[in-house]
Design an enzyme around this catalytic site. Sequence first.
Site, short mmCIF file in Angstrom:
data_model
loop_
_atom_site.label_atom_id
_atom_site.label_comp_id
_atom_site.label_asym_id
_atom_site.label_seq_id
_atom_site.Cartn_x
_atom_site.Cartn_y
_atom_site.Cartn_z
N HIS A 1 17.10 22.16 11.36
CA HIS A 1 15.80 22.49 11.95
C HIS A 1 14.90 23.12 10.90
O HIS A 1 14.21 24.11 11.15
CB HIS A 1 15.97 23.44 13.14
CG HIS A 1 16.75 22.87 14.27
ND1 HIS A 1 17.35 23.64 15.24
CD2 HIS A 1 17.02 21.58 14.59
CE1 HIS A 1 17.97 22.86 16.10
NE2 HIS A 1 17.78 21.60 15.74
N HIS B 1 15.00 23.42 19.06
CA HIS B 1 15.17 22.29 18.16
C HIS B 1 13.76 21.87 17.76
O HIS B 1 12.84 21.87 18.58
CB HIS B 1 15.93 21.17 18.85
CG HIS B 1 17.31 21.60 19.29
ND1 HIS B 1 18.45 20.95 18.88
CD2 HIS B 1 17.72 22.61 20.09
CE1 HIS B 1 19.51 21.55 19.40
NE2 HIS B 1 19.08 22.56 20.16
#
Length: 497
Positions: free
Chosen positions: A433, A477
């Site tokens: 991420h 996310h």
Amino acid sequence: MPGLGGRSMGYPQGHILGGTSSMNGLAYTRGSSDDYDRYAKLTKDNGWSWNEIQKYLRKNEKWTEPADHHDTTGQFDPAVHGFHGVNAVSLPGFIYSFDHRVIQATSELSKEFPFNLDMNSGNQIGIGWTQSTIKGGERSSSATSYLAQKFAERPNLHVLTNARVTRVLQTDTVNGVPVFRGVEFADDSLHGAGPRKTVTATKEVILSGGAIGSPHILQHSGIGDTDLLTKVGVKPLVHLPSVGQNLTDHPFVANTWLVNSTDTFETALRNATLQEEQLREWNETRMGPYAASTFNVAGWLRLPKNAAVFKEFEDPSAGPHTAHFEFIIANGATRLPVPATGNFMVIGTVVVTPLSRGTVFIGSNNPFDAPIVNPNLLDSSFDIFAMREAIRSARRFAQAPVFSDYVIKLQDTAVTDAELDTFIRGAAITVSHAVGTASMSAKDAAYGVVDPDLRVKKVVGLRVVDSSIIPLVPAAHSQVATYVVAERASDLIKSAW
């Protein structure tokens, strides 16, 4: 990385149409309202606030029925979703009995682990059903949506594959400010041996190389820290020392329990015939296990207000609706190779408000050489504390009554702080991420790479539009935040021209 006991790790990137959206874990998580309100405050631009980005969430999202067409009542809140956007989002298209156990545990342990009807409402705290970028059992990426045939056929859109951008080029100077409207690129398959070609934009260049690719290109273009560029033989053109700094990512640890079940991922992974049947089912009907993500339920939770770590650190979360850690709850082992025997459940613990910061720096003046990427995971003692407490929280969750006849044994034996720290540093990986390496900041800030309108500071004609501009990693996310950046950027660009 020192925080991982000196280990290095792979850091895959999406060199493919659709970028990393064509290879990610599919999770559709927006983060909290606090995350975006903090971006607005940090940049002094209210256009990045939660209320203002709602229109971009709706423009992006097209809520879709799950592949198995099951009744989704009580699994999400339709009021907070978009039904007419571009990129498909759905609830799980194949549900295991295990997933219902997880939801039942939220009623049994509701004080610590409340059920959250919709983690994308702005208040993410709790455990609920995962939403994923899946349509009809297939991945919905930026390639299948924004580059769908009706868009790809536009006469003013040209997509050049097997090409690698090596630099953006200065084309002029106006009132002492360098203008970058040129792009240099080459045939990627020749690994730098072929000729370089150039194109010139009439208005501006938009760089979308991602959190690793964008700083890599900027530095090779002479935009970055002057001393660093000089050391590797790149002529400095614009001193922007924040380029490549502030790399922020989420560390992940898989916590594994042996369970009393054969209905887990391992059964198919060890049985070639069953695996072939499941793949055939998906190929013929887009149904079955392959129609869903690897996790159908997830949780977003906070440390207690009186946690000892807050005596040393200010709370790094964006606000009370923001998690400190995530549970990624999977119906099977996620560590490879899969054990030869046994069936498992995994609760992946993820620190989603990390204080550790890493870097992306070029190591040579050859644009075809990979940059030196150091995510610097678990460098901060806050991150280690939060991961320890996340693991302990996961163990408490696994003790819910619904798991009493299901869980046989916890596989990981670490108990004390020291034992857990050793386990964490040996087991932690990234969940990919990455953000922040071309960070946006207020126009009058003495740091940062781009202004809130995503124009690169100290130059004309160049904008960055990707996850690298996100200044603080969202408690999520990262794909939804990246779509928001892209949707708002399109409005900013259209308004400028």
